[in-house]
Design a protein around this motif. Sequence first.
Motif, short mmCIF file in Angstrom:
data_model
loop_
_atom_site.label_atom_id
_atom_site.label_comp_id
_atom_site.label_asym_id
_atom_site.label_seq_id
_atom_site.Cartn_x
_atom_site.Cartn_y
_atom_site.Cartn_z
N LYS A 12 -6.14 7.42 -10.94
CA LYS A 12 -7.36 6.82 -11.49
C LYS A 12 -7.00 5.71 -12.46
O LYS A 12 -6.13 5.88 -13.31
CB LYS A 12 -8.19 7.89 -12.20
N ARG A 21 -4.99 4.37 -5.55
CA ARG A 21 -6.29 5.04 -5.68
C ARG A 21 -6.52 6.05 -4.56
O ARG A 21 -7.04 7.12 -4.78
CB ARG A 21 -7.42 4.02 -5.68
N GLU A 22 -6.12 5.69 -3.33
CA GLU A 22 -6.27 6.59 -2.19
C GLU A 22 -5.46 7.87 -2.38
O GLU A 22 -5.87 8.95 -1.94
CB GLU A 22 -5.84 5.91 -0.89
N ALA A 23 -4.32 7.73 -3.03
CA ALA A 23 -3.45 8.89 -3.25
C ALA A 23 -3.88 9.71 -4.47
O ALA A 23 -3.25 10.69 -4.81
CB ALA A 23 -2.00 8.45 -3.41
N GLY A 24 -4.97 9.29 -5.16
CA GLY A 24 -5.54 10.11 -6.23
C GLY A 24 -5.31 9.62 -7.64
O GLY A 24 -5.67 10.31 -8.60
N ASP A 77 -5.12 -0.22 -4.28
CA ASP A 77 -5.92 0.59 -3.37
C ASP A 77 -5.12 1.78 -2.83
O ASP A 77 -5.66 2.88 -2.69
CB ASP A 77 -6.44 -0.26 -2.21
N GLY A 78 -3.85 1.56 -2.54
CA GLY A 78 -3.00 2.66 -2.07
C GLY A 78 -2.83 3.73 -3.13
O GLY A 78 -2.83 4.94 -2.83
N ALA A 96 0.84 -1.20 0.00
CA ALA A 96 0.00 0.00 0.00
C ALA A 96 0.87 1.25 0.00
O ALA A 96 0.55 2.24 -0.68
CB ALA A 96 -0.94 -0.01 1.20
N SER A 143 -3.69 -4.44 -2.66
CA SER A 143 -3.28 -3.44 -1.69
C SER A 143 -2.53 -2.29 -2.37
O SER A 143 -2.75 -1.12 -2.05
CB SER A 143 -2.40 -4.09 -0.62
N LYS A 162 1.02 4.29 -2.83
CA LYS A 162 0.95 5.73 -2.54
C LYS A 162 2.16 6.46 -3.10
O LYS A 162 2.04 7.56 -3.64
CB LYS A 162 0.85 5.96 -1.03
#
Length: 117
Positions: free
Chosen positions: A116, A111-114, A108-109, A72, A105, A76
Motif C-alpha cells: 500500500k 500494488r497487485e502484490a499487496g 502497479d506490480g 512489473a 508499471s 512484485k
Amino acid sequence: MKLSKTDRKLRIRRRIRKISSGTAARPRLSIFRSNKEIYAQLIDDNNGVTLASASSRDKDIEAKGTKTEVAALVGKAIAEKAKKIGVEAVAFDRGGNLYHGRVKSLADGAREAGLKF
C-alpha cells in the motif's frame, strides 16, 4: 537559462526527498531507473538502513519481455520481500522520474502484490 534534463530531474528528486522519508514501520520505496535496468529499495531513513531491495538484474526475475513487463516483476518481487519483513505500507519515491511507463508499471506490480502506498 533553461535547465538541462538532468538538472531538472535532480531538482525534482530533491523536492521529493524534502517531503518523503521512511521509517521502520513505513519505509520509503525508492526507485532508480537506468536505460536498461530498474532498481527498487525499501529504506528506513531514520536509521539509514536499506531493509530490502529488488532489481531487474536479480537471478529470480526473468528478464524476458519488454522493460515495462520486467518492471512489473520487480514491483512484485519488492512487495513479496516487504511482506516477509512485515511491511505493508510504504512511502513512494519515484526518484525524479515521471510517473509513467516503467515507474508506473513497477508501482502497479507492487500494488497487485499487496503493498500500500
